[in-house]
Motif scaffolding. Structure first.
Motif, mmCIF file in Angstrom:
data_model
loop_
_atom_site.group_PDB
_atom_site.id
_atom_site.type_symbol
_atom_site.label_atom_id
_atom_site.label_comp_id
_atom_site.label_asym_id
_atom_site.label_seq_id
_atom_site.Cartn_x
_atom_site.Cartn_y
_atom_site.Cartn_z
ATOM 1 N N GLU A 136 2.095 -16.353 4.603
ATOM 2 C CA GLU A 136 2.074 -16.075 3.169
ATOM 3 C C GLU A 136 2.363 -14.591 2.998
ATOM 4 N N VAL A 137 3.437 -14.295 2.277
ATOM 5 C CA VAL A 137 3.980 -12.941 2.229
ATOM 6 C C VAL A 137 3.961 -12.400 0.806
ATOM 7 N N LEU A 138 3.554 -11.145 0.679
ATOM 8 C CA LEU A 138 3.681 -10.409 -0.574
ATOM 9 C C LEU A 138 4.767 -9.357 -0.407
ATOM 10 N N GLU A 139 5.773 -9.393 -1.263
ATOM 11 C CA GLU A 139 6.807 -8.355 -1.277
ATOM 12 C C GLU A 139 6.593 -7.472 -2.495
ATOM 13 N N ILE A 140 6.529 -6.162 -2.285
ATOM 14 C CA ILE A 140 6.395 -5.212 -3.384
ATOM 15 C C ILE A 140 7.756 -4.554 -3.598
ATOM 16 N N GLY A 141 8.410 -4.951 -4.688
ATOM 17 C CA GLY A 141 9.764 -4.464 -4.971
ATOM 18 C C GLY A 141 10.793 -5.511 -4.598
ATOM 19 N N THR A 142 11.118 -6.409 -5.529
ATOM 20 C CA THR A 142 11.984 -7.562 -5.241
ATOM 21 C C THR A 142 13.425 -7.176 -4.951
ATOM 22 N N GLY A 143 13.917 -6.137 -5.646
ATOM 23 C CA GLY A 143 15.362 -5.922 -5.607
ATOM 24 C C GLY A 143 16.033 -7.128 -6.232
ATOM 25 N N TRP A 144 17.074 -7.618 -5.557
ATOM 26 C CA TRP A 144 17.764 -8.814 -6.061
ATOM 27 C C TRP A 144 17.498 -10.025 -5.176
ATOM 28 N N GLY A 145 16.376 -9.993 -4.425
ATOM 29 C CA GLY A 145 15.861 -11.201 -3.811
ATOM 30 C C GLY A 145 16.202 -11.463 -2.365
ATOM 31 N N GLU A 146 17.022 -10.615 -1.722
ATOM 32 C CA GLU A 146 17.500 -10.953 -0.380
ATOM 33 C C GLU A 146 16.396 -10.963 0.658
ATOM 34 N N LEU A 147 15.439 -10.019 0.582
ATOM 35 C CA LEU A 147 14.350 -10.020 1.557
ATOM 36 C C LEU A 147 13.514 -11.291 1.421
ATOM 37 N N SER A 148 13.229 -11.684 0.193
ATOM 38 C CA SER A 148 12.469 -12.924 -0.018
ATOM 39 C C SER A 148 13.200 -14.126 0.553
ATOM 40 N N ILE A 149 14.514 -14.167 0.342
ATOM 41 C CA ILE A 149 15.315 -15.267 0.872
ATOM 42 C C ILE A 149 15.264 -15.274 2.392
ATOM 43 N N ALA A 151 -1.322 -6.830 -8.784
ATOM 44 C CA ALA A 151 -1.236 -7.926 -7.804
ATOM 45 C C ALA A 151 -2.618 -8.516 -7.532
ATOM 46 N N THR A 152 -2.632 -9.800 -7.219
ATOM 47 C CA THR A 152 -3.880 -10.496 -6.882
ATOM 48 C C THR A 152 -3.657 -11.307 -5.614
ATOM 49 N N GLY A 153 -4.735 -11.813 -5.041
ATOM 50 C CA GLY A 153 -4.648 -12.701 -3.894
ATOM 51 C C GLY A 153 -4.649 -11.965 -2.570
ATOM 52 N N GLU A 154 -4.636 -12.756 -1.494
ATOM 53 C CA GLU A 154 -4.578 -12.222 -0.139
ATOM 54 C C GLU A 154 -3.417 -12.863 0.606
ATOM 55 N N TYR A 155 -2.844 -12.081 1.531
ATOM 56 C CA TYR A 155 -1.630 -12.505 2.217
ATOM 57 C C TYR A 155 -1.716 -12.157 3.701
ATOM 58 N N ASP A 156 -0.919 -12.882 4.490
ATOM 59 C CA ASP A 156 -0.825 -12.576 5.916
ATOM 60 C C ASP A 156 0.024 -11.336 6.161
ATOM 61 N N SER A 157 1.011 -11.133 5.298
ATOM 62 C CA SER A 157 1.961 -10.028 5.468
ATOM 63 C C SER A 157 2.282 -9.408 4.118
ATOM 64 N N VAL A 158 2.453 -8.090 4.126
ATOM 65 C CA VAL A 158 2.982 -7.373 2.961
ATOM 66 C C VAL A 158 4.222 -6.616 3.424
ATOM 67 N N LYS A 195 -6.015 -4.018 0.287
ATOM 68 C CA LYS A 195 -6.757 -5.058 -0.430
ATOM 69 C C LYS A 195 -6.051 -6.402 -0.395
ATOM 70 N N ARG A 196 -4.736 -6.385 -0.395
ATOM 71 C CA ARG A 196 -3.975 -7.636 -0.475
ATOM 72 C C ARG A 196 -3.800 -8.315 0.882
ATOM 73 N N LEU A 197 -4.059 -7.593 1.988
ATOM 74 C CA LEU A 197 -3.895 -8.179 3.319
ATOM 75 C C LEU A 197 -5.172 -8.860 3.797
ATOM 76 N N ARG A 198 -5.002 -10.039 4.359
ATOM 77 C CA ARG A 198 -6.115 -10.717 5.017
ATOM 78 C C ARG A 198 -6.481 -9.981 6.308
ATOM 79 N N PRO A 199 -7.694 -10.183 6.820
ATOM 80 C CA PRO A 199 -8.030 -9.627 8.137
ATOM 81 C C PRO A 199 -6.998 -10.056 9.178
ATOM 82 N N GLY A 200 -6.528 -9.097 9.962
ATOM 83 C CA GLY A 200 -5.503 -9.379 10.954
ATOM 84 C C GLY A 200 -4.093 -9.321 10.421
ATOM 85 N N GLY A 201 -3.932 -8.966 9.141
ATOM 86 C CA GLY A 201 -2.611 -8.939 8.528
ATOM 87 C C GLY A 201 -1.770 -7.749 8.962
#
Length: 357
Positions: free
Chosen positions: A143-156, A201-208, A231-237
């Protein structure tokens, strides 16, 4: 009946669009508030071998025409509050999706590529993305949080690894095109793009993951940015970051300056140093540095390719409503930035931070 002749030695200059370039045609002027300061300033510089030029043409100093010249301007406030950040980002990234599509490659990445032997620009951009995703530990099921979408290529790219991605942007223009590109890739079920400031931002993620967004945060907000990562990273993230950087002493000097880049290209921005990033992460998170690479010369190469394409596609860009002032300013901005990386004044780093727990 009289006629007039046009002097062929007079070069007609394009008139700047005041709505697009505030202050360029009519620099701000406040004589009442400046009177006392000007008197002190005149006394201080009158014997120096420099020229100080005010917006109204007044020249101070003892220097001749070839002496170093300082031009005085009065910048507007551009603090990166939540509302201020939206305004600052709007002035650059919301210029036009068509503009950026004209000179970027098909990946629509507006950040440094990482070139390998024989890479095209698109291949080098994907190499860069794979590298920063590896630093963030993105894999199947992440589960990944990206800060700064741009035009979406990293998310893809992350979703193609089997990750579930929440991506944050404060650019309405970028969100529209990112959503369209994600849908075209068939990944809308794995990626959600939110019009949301990182502080919301809310929630917790494995990666930011964040690629060249920290430069727009503002130094006074870096502690908030770094603590948000923690705050947004889970333990071990893990956290993967790509950032333009400069030497720490240069960063401290730049923090006190206000240049044409701030006024017309990246309002509210400041480039961090490696020291500032490492210190900020250490003081505001539990994460430890796990890896780092520098590839500034790859940014120079990236910028050269963008500038060439900008020049080649200028007729198309003009058709999107951009004038000759914009043309000259952006060609200079791209060349100026390229020179910064070629000289080593600017660098670009990727960092990997990991929670040791």
């Amino acid at each position: 009946m009289s006629t007039s002749r046009v002097d062929p030695t007079v070069v007609s200059q394009p008139v700047p669009d005041e709505a697009r370039w505030p202050g360029l045609a009519t620099p701000p002027h406040s004589p009442l508030r400046a009177r006392a300061a000007e008197a002190l300033f005149r006394h201080a510089v009158k014997t120096l071998a420099v020229r100080v030029t005010f917006p109204d043409g007044t020249v101070l100093g003892a220097g001749g025409p070839s002496a170093p010249e300082m031009r005085v301007h009065r910048p507007a406030a551009e603090a990166n509050t939540i509302e201020g950040s939206r305004s600052n980002i709007h002035r650059h990234y919301d210029l036009s999706n068509d503009l950026f599509s004209a000179f970027l490659d098909e990946s629509m990445m507006y950040s440094s590529a990482l070139f390998g032997p024989g890479d095209t620009l698109t291949q080098a951009q994907h190499r860069k993305l794979d590298s920063v995703l590896d630093y963030a530990g993105v894999r199947e099921g992440s589960e990944v949080l990206e800060i700064g979408t741009g035009w979406g290529e990293l998310s893809i790219r992350a979703a193609s690894r089997g990750a579930k991605v929440t991506s944050l942007t404060i650019s309405q223009e970028q969100k529209v095109l990112a959503d369209a590109r994600i849908a075209e890739a068939g990944l809308s079920d794995r990626i959600e793009v939110r019009l949301c400031d990182y502080r919301e931002a809310t929630g917790e993620y494995d990666s930011v993951v964040s690629v060249e967004m920290i430069e727009a945060v503002g130094a006074s907000y870096w502690p908030t940015f770094f603590s948000t990562i923690g705050k947004r990273l889970r333990p071990g993230g893990q956290f993967g970051l790509q950032a333009i950087t400069m030497d720490h002493d240069r960063m401290l000097a730049a923090a006190k300056s206000y240049t044409w880049i701030h006024k017309y290209i990246f309002p509210g921005g400041i480039i961090p140093s490696v020291h500032a990033i490492e210190e900020g992460m250490r003081e505001n998170t539990r994460l430890k540095l796990a890896g780092m690479r520098e590839f500034g010369h790859d940014y120079a190469r990236t910028l050269k390719l963008w500038r060439d394409r900008f020049h080649q596609r200028w007729d198309d860009i003009r058709g999107f409503g951009f004038d000759d002032v914009f043309h000259r300013m952006w060609e200079f901005y791209l060349a100026y930035s390229e020179a910064g990386f070629r000289s080593g004044y600017l660098k670009v780093h990727q960092f990997g931070f990991a929670d040791p727990r």
